[in-house]
Structure formats: C-alpha cells, structure tokens
Design an enzyme around this catalytic site. Structure first.
Site, PDB file in Angstrom:
ATOM      1  CB  CYS A   1     -20.004  24.844  32.043  1.00 31.38           C
ATOM      2  SG  CYS A   1     -18.447  24.096  31.546  1.00 31.38           S
TER       3      CYS A   1
ATOM      4  CB  CYS B   1     -17.960  25.647  28.804  1.00 31.85           C
ATOM      5  SG  CYS B   1     -18.180  23.952  29.292  1.00 31.85           S
ATOM      6  CG  ASP B   2     -20.148  28.963  29.084  1.00 31.22           C
ATOM      7  OD1 ASP B   2     -19.817  28.512  27.976  1.00 31.22           O
ATOM      8  OD2 ASP B   2     -21.158  28.587  29.692  1.00 31.22           O
TER       9      ASP B   2
END
Ligand code: NAP
Length: 550
Positions: free
Chosen positions: A364, A367-368
C-alpha cells in the site's frame, strides 16, 4: 437589502458543515474530555503548530473539550513521563491513552472517535468482545503505529481505544504516528501501518475486526478466527451484501431504492482497493480524485440508504429459502445474498517477502509511502496499480525504480507516458528473486530474464503491486462454483449456482474497474429485486436460469 453571512474571526479548519456536525456531536457528550498537549519548541515545530491548531479549534467548537498545554521541559511532562513532541494525553485521571504525533489527515477519524468514546466513557465494545476483555488477567501495553495517509489505521486505533476504556485497570495505549516518531518505529521495525504491539509482541499487522483485535490482545498473538459464544440479536432483512467496496455499496443503494430491506457487512475498511488508490483519473465525472475521497463520497451516499455493519466478519452461511448468515456478532436472516467480497493483494512469493512484511515490504503505497521519503524503493509490477503507485511515490520524493518482468508495461498509455516524463527508472525484463536485509529490507536480489544475470540492488522498501486474487474463501466454503481462473461463476443476472446467492464486483473477474464493479453491483441488486418479485424458480422450466436451481 441582501443579507451577508456573518464573517467568522478565523477560517474554520474543516468548513462550516463539518464544524457544525462536530459541535452537535461534542455538545451531546455527557462528560467533558480532558486533553493535555505537550510540545517543545525546536522539536517538530511544524507538527507542534498543527497539533495546537487542531486541538485549539476542537476546544473552540465545544466546551466539552478541555485543553491544557504544557512544555515538554516542565514538571507536568515529567509527572506523565512524556518525552516526545507533540504528545496528547486523554482523560489522564481515568485512562492511560496517549497519542504521539498529530491526529490529522485520516487520523482525524481516530481523534473524533476517541473523543466520542471518552465523552460517553464507554468502550462501546460488542458483547462478545467485552467477554474476551473480562478474561484478560494481566497488564497489556498496546502500541498502534499509524500514519495520516493510512485509511485503515483509524479502525485499528479505535479498537485499541475501546480496549483501553473498557479495562483501564490493565490496558495502557500509545497511538504512534510513525512519520513523526521514526526512532520508535525503527526500534519496533514498524515500516508499514497499522501495526499493533501488545507488551512488545506484534499482535496484528493491518486493521482487524474488533473481536479479532481483542482476542489477539488476550492471546498476545495475531488471531484469524473468532467463534462467537452468543449472538447479538437476529437481523431479519431481504438482502445481505457481503463486502463494502464499490460493488457492495452500489448494490446496497440500488437494493434499498428498489424497496428491499438491505444490510451490508464489511469486516475491514470500507471502499475496498479504491481506498488505497492514490489518484483515480478514470471515474467519469471526476478528472482526478484521490481514491479515498471517492470512497468517502460513496460511503456517505450509501449511508443515506443502507445500514452498514462494519467490523463484522461473516463466519458461515446456510443457504435455503431463508438464508442464514452468521457473523462474528449476530445472525442475519435474508431472502438473498450478494457476495461482493472483492480481491486481495497478490503475493510475489519469493524468499524474504513474508519475513519483511511491514519492515520494508508493503502492498500500500498510499499508507506507507510517506515513510520512505528520501529513501530508495522498488515498485514491482507493470499494470495500472504498479504504475500509479510508482508515480505517487516519485511525487512524494521517494527514489523509485519500477521493476517489471517484461519489456512493455500493460498499464494504460496515459499512465505509462507519465512514467517516462517523470524520468522514473524502469528495470525491464527483470524479476525479484529474493528480498534481503537484517532488521528491515536492505536489498533485493534481481534477475535479468534475458541475460540470466542475478545481482543485488540496494533498496529500503519494496512495494508489490502485481495484481489481485479474488476473495473466494466464503464462496468456496458454500460450494459455489468457480471459473477455471478462480472467480465466482455466475450467469448474466449475477446468479451463482446456489439459488438466492449472487455475486458482484472483482470476485467475478472481468475488467476490474471501479465503474464496472459498481455496474456489477447495480445489476446484481436489480436482479435480486426481479427474482424476489417474480421468482424464476416458480416459473416454467424454460425460464429457469442455466446455473441456479432450487
Ligand atoms: P494487473 O493489471 O493484473 O497487472 C499485474 C502486473 O503485475 C502485470 O504487469 C504482471 O506482469 C505483473 N505480475 C503479476 N504477477 C507477477 C509476479 N509473480 N512477478 C512479477 N510480476 C508479476 O494488476 P493491477 O495493476 O493491480 O490492476 C488490477 C486491475 O485493477 C486491472 O484491471 C486494472 O486495470 C485495475 N486498476 C485500474 C486503475 C486505474 O484505472 N487507474 C488503477 C489500478 C488498478 P505481466 O504483464 O507479465 O502479466
């Protein structure tokens, strides 16, 4: 004479509608919520200001929020053992809940959720979860690593807040923004979010349904199955839709508008894969829209019609004229079931992938990605996902190389052009053989397929975007027929081989676009309506579906 709107002293952080809704919610709280904010000049100044602006504006909205601000070098910080700036402590006399960083971006949902729970002084856990919490007999120190760009994080953070409110005698909680607390993240080798530790043991990678979270907290290891002892009341409905992605939500809207009582069940975050798509450029009506924004619009539209049971996992289904759907919380009795269970990230299945998951291996980028600013990463894959993610990472100053096993990308031409115009390096005809490192990813071993050359390539992150596999475990357990590619077999009305059970979206295969998933959900819902009002199984033999037989 025309009236002009009165001007507010200072522009609202969220806009007047949101502010008004927050005011109504906060004013209705039976108890005040005390927040202590600790900052230190010179340590994370930008974040300190963001935290001050955020909390001061909350305080301004409602007098139910009481804010006290302290310097990190003062007595109060010593008393509460606060060492990082900014840190928030909530209702310190009653609970042990702190937030390291600023709960902004997606984390605004954690802050609002936490304030509401604290204001009501309830964990608001399900009956099942409360029973598990009661059994925990020793201290639990929880750490949840989150980031402001992660749409999954608030669900897991709020799970932990609920546990801390439910058992203040044994549970303490730190929610840690990984971007502003990199030293702590390094110590725990937490390079993806959300990750949850209890007593320094990793108990969850990703967001969990509430019951699985409390069970993992009790057992001090990640749990994947929850067996309920009792049900929280039966829900009688016309249609149950499993899955809260675009197809499930579109099906929900259409089913209710057709006059059918409908429940959507989603075990995790709403929105499916779209929630983590950095930017969507092919959803008609929007030239360019962040995936999460599109999901927020879709969810609020769906909520105008359909009840969504989020955080509940479907554990079993009993087909029949009345279909029984058992979740981790209750039983649903329905006349029809639509499986819109979507798809899961495909794994590379090379050595090191599982070992370094969350420690440099990620699925992701939204997200990261921000954790890898200024660092070197590879994105693996050649489709729309890989190219979109590579562009996103490059855009946020991550040194990005695309690694693809062929000599052409299969992504849409418009996206491919952007790869070249942004000078993103592409390693063609190359596959990942192994992911290596010590505590975290340090390098990948690559192989050039044409020359056979195997060589190490130093990187700190590996983003895998090689497609999705349909989530068909529930369908399989029901005996639903699958295609040779593993998707749910269905007729043109989205009926499966089991009467009353339908499919929609990425579990069906096909083009796998947001609009096509929504189209499939819409068709499935309308098909359910037609079948319930004019049951094909009571008509003549010739009108029966080829696949569905009662
Ligand atoms: P995809 O289109 O199936 O592409 C997967 C890519 O990963 C392919 O390039 C494939 O290589 C490669 N790959 C597969 N297995 C691999 C392995 N074991 N090792 C190395 N490489 C591997 O998947 P996707 O990009 O995730 O897209 C999924 C669906 O969502 C598609 O229908 C796509 O159009 C849609 N989507 C659309 C958008 C958009 O329109 N903005 C954004 C994201 C996704 P080969 O080429 O050699 O097969």
């Amino acid at each position: 004479m025309p009236q002009t709107r009165p001007q507010t002293e200072q522009a609202s952080l969220w806009g007047n509608d949101v502010e008004e809704n927050l005011r109504i919610a906060f004013d209705s709280l039976p108890n005040k919520v005390q927040v202590m904010l600790f900052t230190e000049k010179g340590q994370n100044d930008v974040l300190n200001k963001a935290a001050m602006d955020l909390l001061r504006s909350f305080k301004k909205i409602s007098d139910k929020i009481e804010l006290s601000e302290f310097d990190l070098s003062g007595q109060e910080a010593k008393k509460w053992n606060v060492t990082s700036s900014p840190t928030l402590i909530f209702d310190a006399d009653r609970y042990s809940i702190r937030y390291l960083g600023v709960p902004y971006g997606e984390e605004g949902r954690t802050l609002v959720g936490m304030i509401l729970l604290l204001g009501f002084r309830t964990g608001n856990l399900s009956e099942q979860s409360r029973k598990v919490m009661e059994k925990i007999g020793s201290k639990r120190e929880i750490k949840v690593f989150v980031s402001p760009t992660c749409p999954y994080c608030p669900d897991q953070a709020v799970n932990a807040v609920k546990a801390a409110i439910e058992r203040p005698d044994i549970v303490s909680l730190e929610i840690i923004d990984i971007q502003s607390n990199q030293e702590i993240a390094n110590r725990y080798s937490a390079f993806s979010v959300p990750q949850t530790f209890a007593n320094d043991v990793l108990i969850a990678y990703g967001a969990q349904p509430e019951e699985l979270f409390v069970l993992s907290l009790q057992k001090l290891e990640q749990q994947t199955v929850f067996i309920p002892e009792t049900d929280a009341g039966i829900v009688e409905t016309d249609v149950v839709i499993v899955g809260g992605g675009p197809s499930g939500l579109a099906a929900g809207i259409y089913a209710v508008r057709s006059g059918l009582k409908t429940s959507v069940i989603e075990r995790g975050a709403l929105g499916g894969q779209v929630a983590t798509t950095p930017v969507v450029e092919n959803y008609p009506g929007f030239t360019r829209v962040p995936g999460k924004t599109l999901v927020d619009i879709l969810v609020s539209h769906a909520l105008e019609y359909v009840q969504i049971f989020q955080g509940e996992e479907v554990l079993g289904v009993q087909p029949g004229p009345i279909i029984e759907v058992q979740t981790s919380r209750r039983k649903f009795l329905a006349k029809a079931l639509i499986l819109a269970t979507g798809a899961n990230y495909k794994k590379l299945e090379v050595p090191g992938e599982m070992h370094f998951m969350g420690r440099g291996v990620s699925y992701c980028a939204t997200c990261d990605g921000p954790l890898f600013k200024g660092k070197k990463v590879i994105v693996v894959g050649g489709g729309n996902s890989a190219v979109t993610e590579a562009l996103y990472l490059n855009n946020i100053d991550v040194w990005t190389t695309l690694v693809h096993r062929r000599d052409t990308l299969r992504a849409q031409e418009h996206l491919v052009k952007n790869i070249f115009s942004n000078n993103i390096e592409v390693l063609w005809d190359t596959e990942v053989v192994e992911i290596r490192g010590k505590e975290k990813v340090g390098e990948v071993l690559l192989r050039n397929i044409t020359t056979g050359l195997v060589y190490p390539f130093p990187v700190q992150g590996v983003f895998i975007a090689i497609g999705y596999e349909p989530s068909v475990s529930l369908a399989k357990s029901l005996g639903i027929e699958l295609t040779s590619d593993g998707f749910i077999k269905h007729d043109s009305n989205h009926r499966t081989n089991i009467a009353g059970i339908y499919s929609a979206g990425d579990v069906e295969g096909g083009y796998k676009q947001i609009v096509t998933a929504m189209g499939q959900g819409t068709e499935a819902a309308l098909s359910v309506f037609e079948d319930l009002t004019h049951p094909y199984w009571t008509a003549g033999e010739e009108s029966k579906s080829e696949t569905a037989k009662r």
